[in-house]
Design a protein around this motif. Structure first.
Motif, mmCIF file in Angstrom:
data_model
loop_
_atom_site.group_PDB
_atom_site.id
_atom_site.type_symbol
_atom_site.label_atom_id
_atom_site.label_comp_id
_atom_site.label_asym_id
_atom_site.label_seq_id
_atom_site.Cartn_x
_atom_site.Cartn_y
_atom_site.Cartn_z
ATOM 1 N N ARG A 1 0.835 -1.211 0.000
ATOM 2 C CA ARG A 1 0.000 0.000 0.000
ATOM 3 C C ARG A 1 0.866 1.256 0.000
ATOM 4 N NH1 ARG A 1 -2.846 3.368 -1.267
ATOM 5 N NH2 ARG A 1 -4.919 3.975 -0.528
ATOM 6 N N LEU A 2 1.953 1.246 0.728
ATOM 7 C CA LEU A 2 2.828 2.411 0.792
ATOM 8 C C LEU A 2 3.651 2.569 -0.482
ATOM 9 C CD1 LEU A 2 4.090 2.341 4.494
ATOM 10 C CD2 LEU A 2 2.071 3.466 3.510
ATOM 11 N N GLN A 3 3.861 1.475 -1.200
ATOM 12 C CA GLN A 3 4.581 1.567 -2.460
ATOM 13 C C GLN A 3 3.784 2.326 -3.519
ATOM 14 O OE1 GLN A 3 5.535 -2.732 -2.954
ATOM 15 N NE2 GLN A 3 7.656 -2.044 -3.115
ATOM 16 N N GLU A 4 2.513 2.557 -3.241
ATOM 17 C CA GLU A 4 1.672 3.315 -4.167
ATOM 18 C C GLU A 4 1.902 4.817 -4.060
ATOM 19 O OE1 GLU A 4 -2.363 2.108 -3.502
ATOM 20 O OE2 GLU A 4 -1.880 -0.023 -3.724
ATOM 21 N N ALA A 5 2.771 5.228 -3.143
ATOM 22 C CA ALA A 5 3.109 6.654 -3.018
ATOM 23 C C ALA A 5 3.581 7.187 -4.362
ATOM 24 C CB ALA A 5 4.195 6.852 -1.967
ATOM 25 N N ARG A 6 3.164 8.409 -4.693
ATOM 26 C CA ARG A 6 3.507 8.996 -5.984
ATOM 27 C C ARG A 6 4.971 9.428 -6.043
ATOM 28 N NH1 ARG A 6 -1.008 11.531 -8.417
ATOM 29 N NH2 ARG A 6 0.465 12.551 -9.827
ATOM 30 N N VAL A 7 5.566 9.643 -4.884
ATOM 31 C CA VAL A 7 6.984 9.977 -4.816
ATOM 32 C C VAL A 7 7.533 9.433 -3.501
ATOM 33 C CG1 VAL A 7 6.568 12.236 -3.740
ATOM 34 C CG2 VAL A 7 8.697 11.845 -4.967
ATOM 35 N N ILE A 8 8.760 8.917 -3.538
ATOM 36 C CA ILE A 8 9.416 8.391 -2.341
ATOM 37 C C ILE A 8 10.819 8.974 -2.287
ATOM 38 C CG2 ILE A 8 10.274 6.339 -1.145
ATOM 39 C CD1 ILE A 8 8.005 4.758 -2.571
ATOM 40 N N VAL A 9 11.099 9.737 -1.244
ATOM 41 C CA VAL A 9 12.385 10.421 -1.089
ATOM 42 C C VAL A 9 13.056 9.941 0.197
ATOM 43 C CG1 VAL A 9 13.521 12.643 -0.759
ATOM 44 C CG2 VAL A 9 11.592 12.458 -2.348
ATOM 45 N N GLY A 10 14.304 9.511 0.095
ATOM 46 C CA GLY A 10 15.069 9.079 1.256
ATOM 47 C C GLY A 10 16.076 10.132 1.682
ATOM 48 N N ALA A 11 16.825 9.817 2.725
ATOM 49 C CA ALA A 11 17.798 10.773 3.270
ATOM 50 C C ALA A 11 18.892 11.119 2.269
ATOM 51 C CB ALA A 11 18.417 10.208 4.540
ATOM 52 N N ASP A 12 19.238 10.160 1.400
ATOM 53 C CA ASP A 12 20.343 10.360 0.469
ATOM 54 C C ASP A 12 19.874 10.517 -0.975
ATOM 55 O OD1 ASP A 12 19.417 7.773 0.479
ATOM 56 O OD2 ASP A 12 21.386 6.817 0.575
ATOM 57 N N THR A 13 18.588 10.752 -1.178
ATOM 58 C CA THR A 13 18.088 10.950 -2.535
ATOM 59 C C THR A 13 18.649 12.241 -3.126
ATOM 60 O OG1 THR A 13 16.040 9.785 -1.961
ATOM 61 C CG2 THR A 13 16.011 11.141 -3.960
ATOM 62 N N TYR A 14 18.731 13.271 -2.289
ATOM 63 C CA TYR A 14 19.257 14.567 -2.719
ATOM 64 C C TYR A 14 20.462 14.931 -1.852
ATOM 65 C CZ TYR A 14 14.858 14.739 -5.249
ATOM 66 O OH TYR A 14 13.820 14.436 -6.082
ATOM 67 N N ALA A 15 21.027 16.083 -2.100
ATOM 68 C CA ALA A 15 22.242 16.500 -1.402
ATOM 69 C C ALA A 15 22.004 16.778 0.073
ATOM 70 C CB ALA A 15 22.834 17.739 -2.074
ATOM 71 N N HIS A 16 20.754 17.077 0.437
ATOM 72 C CA HIS A 16 20.433 17.404 1.817
ATOM 73 C C HIS A 16 19.252 16.565 2.300
ATOM 74 C CE1 HIS A 16 23.077 20.914 1.772
ATOM 75 N NE2 HIS A 16 22.562 21.224 0.587
ATOM 76 N N ALA A 17 19.243 16.303 3.601
ATOM 77 C CA ALA A 17 18.121 15.611 4.241
ATOM 78 C C ALA A 17 17.408 16.608 5.151
ATOM 79 C CB ALA A 17 18.629 14.415 5.043
ATOM 80 N N LYS A 18 16.229 16.218 5.639
ATOM 81 C CA LYS A 18 15.524 17.070 6.604
ATOM 82 C C LYS A 18 16.415 17.308 7.834
ATOM 83 C CE LYS A 18 12.374 14.006 7.113
ATOM 84 N NZ LYS A 18 11.243 13.241 7.645
ATOM 85 N N PRO A 19 16.354 18.490 8.432
ATOM 86 C CA PRO A 19 15.346 19.546 8.281
ATOM 87 C C PRO A 19 15.582 20.511 7.125
ATOM 88 C CG PRO A 19 16.848 20.145 10.035
ATOM 89 C CD PRO A 19 17.249 18.754 9.589
ATOM 90 N N HIS A 20 16.559 20.252 6.268
ATOM 91 C CA HIS A 20 16.715 21.085 5.069
ATOM 92 C C HIS A 20 15.448 20.936 4.219
ATOM 93 C CE1 HIS A 20 18.422 22.731 1.375
ATOM 94 N NE2 HIS A 20 19.441 23.177 2.092
ATOM 95 N N PRO A 21 14.994 22.000 3.588
ATOM 96 C CA PRO A 21 13.750 21.921 2.813
ATOM 97 C C PRO A 21 13.872 21.197 1.477
ATOM 98 C CG PRO A 21 14.700 24.115 2.622
ATOM 99 C CD PRO A 21 15.514 23.384 3.665
#
Length: 218
Positions: A126-146
């Motif tokens: 059910r959760l795999q149906e998410a339209r987008v999935i972003v992890g800590a290392d998907t981009y250059a910064h993780a939360k709390p960075h926007p």
């Protein structure tokens, strides 16, 4: 106003991952002949990941350890037993059904490493149906960075001001604020001292998923 898009944190928001996160930390502690974390310690620190759990377990000894090596050991153990006790929070299925019925796109933005996120979500179709999935290392910064929230919103063609981010710790609220998104507290998760939650200045504090569902209209 009903949000045009809702993004969710994962640990302590959609899934109760504390049993397996805590077990991974306790396996690391056992390698150093240290006592295991208590249930209270596990639930207090799970939303802060390996760093939070291991800091609680090692205490003052943490300053004498290599944090990179400890985290690697934690991730090894966690990946070996990632879904033995993890469960979807009660009411999440119903909430996601309503979002789909209202055609409100939803996604996941977590500080769990992306590979482990997908490994875990394989147990929860059910959760795999998410339209987008972003992890800590998907981009250059993780939360709390926007950045993770902004990139997730962009992929869903969502204007940040019209979106809502739901998470269970203050860093989630800080990330939402920095992204100029609405911010909601998942009060059913690992929020810690409830008396302090109001200091986070979120737009909403929900005790249960159905309370979030109630603001979405029909």
């Amino acid at each position: 106003m009903t949000p045009s898009t809702i993004l969710f944190d994962l640990d302590g928001t959609l899934l109760d991952t504390a049993p397996d996160m805590g077990e991974a930390a306790n396996r690391v502690l056992a390698e150093f002949d240290l006592p295991p974390l208590t249930r209270e310690q596990i639930y207090t620190h799970t939303s802060f990941g390996a760093r939070g759990l291991l800091s609680a377990g090692f205490g003052e000894q943490a300053q004498h350890q290599d944090p990179v090596a400890l985290r690697a050991r934690f991730l090894h153990h966690y990946g070996d037993a990632i879904c033995h006790g993890t469960q979807l929070y009660a009411g999440i299925d119903t909430l996601l059904d309503k979002l789909d019925q209202l055609r409100i796109p939803w996604g996941i933005v977590t500080n769990k490493p992306e590979a482990l996120t997908h490994q875990l979500l394989a147990f929860f179709p059910r959760l795999q149906e998410a339209r987008v999935i972003v992890g800590a290392d998907t981009y250059a910064h993780a939360k709390p960075h926007p950045m993770p929230l902004l990139e997730a919103a962009k992929s869903l063609n969502c204007v940040p001001q019209q979106g809502l981010y739901v998470g269970d710790i203050e860093n989630d609220i800080l990330a939402a604020r920095a992204a100029n998104m609405g911010a909601a507290v998942a009060g059913w998760g690992y929020t810690g001292d409830q008396a302090l939650v109001h200091n986070w200045k979120a737009d909403h504090i929900f005790a249960r998923p159905d309370q979030l569902s109630a603001i979405l209209g029909s």
